[in-house]
Design a protein around this motif. Structure first.
Motif: not given
Length: 417
Positions: A187-195, A204-209, A354-362
């Motif tokens: 869950x952490x990996x998936x949400x971080x990659x989407x952010x 860099x922040x995503x890579x560290x996590x 919902x219309x396509x968005x990052x929030x919807x993707x998460x």
């Protein structure tokens, strides 16, 4: 700035990106809800931790979360939520099925726990605005849990990878099982990659996590979490293909590289998935199928078919059920199955509309993960991390500040790019 602080800053983002960001105390209440759902069983820890003590800590965390949420929302301002309404109906059904004490006083205690859990979620809906406040709180809290797992691996590798779990990674600081760690890591990996994809955090922040978290996932040898991560990300990116060139590019590269890696590493992947099990053990899902057959063949009264036997410890005849739908069937009957299916279907339908968005993707990622994991993991019918994942999804699907399709993938002014 250190790598850790940089990662934290990247995940926090800018408050301007989420106009009605939840207060820090609400994030603390969320972290305490996560602590409550960690459970109290697992491998032997470095410092002996009696189960009674860990249970006291987890229940204390739940009550503290409720008090914090109540103080923050003393005027009881809540947002309508079909997900929580159906979850509340599931709670009422659970109380009715547990009232005859067929499963002992523990059933009513579990109902009380679920009631406080659901009440806290209702109080926190005041800050469900379609923004990413609870996504970030979710990532931060589980990152802390995973950091404790990594520390335990370093200081006590024998306890962290015990023979009782076949050498799979478990919690040596807090008693966590390999499937739990795998779930949190996925869950952490998936949400971080989407952010990162939505430019809500830096690469860099995503890579560290993501890199250490995926390493922990591999060490758990958890097939359910791995497949859930892949399925969740695939569906999330597919939901954005028609409106985002960036999504199409990432999806194409991932599919290409993933396909090539799958061919080259086919032998290693097969070994990893089998975990040294025999063909019979693998085909029976590590013995789960035998428990499922026994549960389905057991005689039941009409009342038990409809309402179940009441909340249990998710086991049957002393063995874990490890299937959300069969656990619900056993505990809450066909009424419980209908209610759980209803709130999952509601989240899916709302996400599609919902219309396509990052929030919807998460949100789609989280719902897909929970649905895929429900086959070999229990938790959709009681207070659990899965209900928290779905609560985050529900918070993302609330209609907040209007956002066009094009703006959905562009960071707000001043946000980390």
């Amino acid at each position: 700035m250190t790598a850790h602080s940089a990662a934290a800053a990247g995940i926090r983002g800018n408050a301007a990106a989420d106009p009605a960001s939840a207060p820090k105390w609400a994030s603390l209440a969320w972290a305490l809800l996560i602590l409550n759902t960690l459970g109290s069983t697992g491998a032997k820890t470095v410092l002996p931790l009696p189960r009674s003590v860990s249970q006291l800590v987890t229940m204390g965390a739940l009550m503290t979360a409720f008090v914090i949420a109540l103080v923050l929302n003393k005027h009881l301002r809540i947002r309508p939520s079909a997900y929580l309404l159906l979850l509340t109906l599931l709670l009422v059904s659970s109380i009715l099925s547990s009232a005859d004490l067929q499963e002992g006083a523990g059933a009513l205690f579990r109902c009380f726990r679920l009631a406080v859990f659901v009440s806290t979620l209702w109080l926190l809906t005041r800050w469900w605005d379609g923004g990413f406040s609870f996504v970030r709180a979710h990532i931060r809290a589980y990152t802390v849990v995973l950091a404790s797992v990594a520390i335990g691996l370093v200081i006590a590798p024998g306890n962290a990878m015990p023979e009782v779990y076949g050498g799979r990674l478990s919690g040596a600081i807090w008693p966590l099982t390999p499937p739990q760690i795998g779930q949190y890591a996925a869950v952490v990996a998936g949400l971080t990659l989407l952010l990162w994809f939505g430019r809500r955090t830096t690469w860099r922040s995503a890579l560290v996590i993501v890199v250490p978290v995926l390493a922990l996932l591999m060490l758990t040898h958890t097939r359910t979490a791995t497949l859930g991560l892949v399925a969740g990300l695939a569906v999330a990116f597919l939901s954005m293909l028609l409106t985002s060139a960036r999504a199409r590019k990432v999806f194409a590269w991932t599919a290409g590289i993933g396909g090539a890696a799958g061919v080259v590493l086919a032998g290693a992947l097969q070994t990893w998935f089998l975990r040294g099990q025999s063909a019979d053990n693998f085909s029976s899902l590590t013995g789960r199928a035998k428990v499922w057959d026994a549960l389905l063949e057991a005689p039941r009264t009409t009342s038990e078919y409809i309402f179940g036997v009441g909340l249990t410890d998710k086991s049957y005849d002393g063995l874990p059920i490890d299937n959300s739908w069969l656990a619900i069937y056993h505990e809450q009957g066909f009424v419980g199955i209908a209610l759980v299916a209803a709130f999952l279907l509601t989240l899916i339908v709302v996400a599609v509309l919902r219309p396509p968005s990052l929030a919807r993707a998460c949100a789609i990622f989280l719902v897909t993960y929970c649905v895929s994991a429900s086959y070999t993991e229990a938790g959709l019918g009681d207070a659990s991390p899965y209900l928290l994942h779905l609560a985050v999804a529900a918070s993302l699907l609330v209609r907040g500040v209007p956002q066009s399709d094009e703006q959905a993938f562009i960071p707000a002014k001043g946000a980390n790019a």
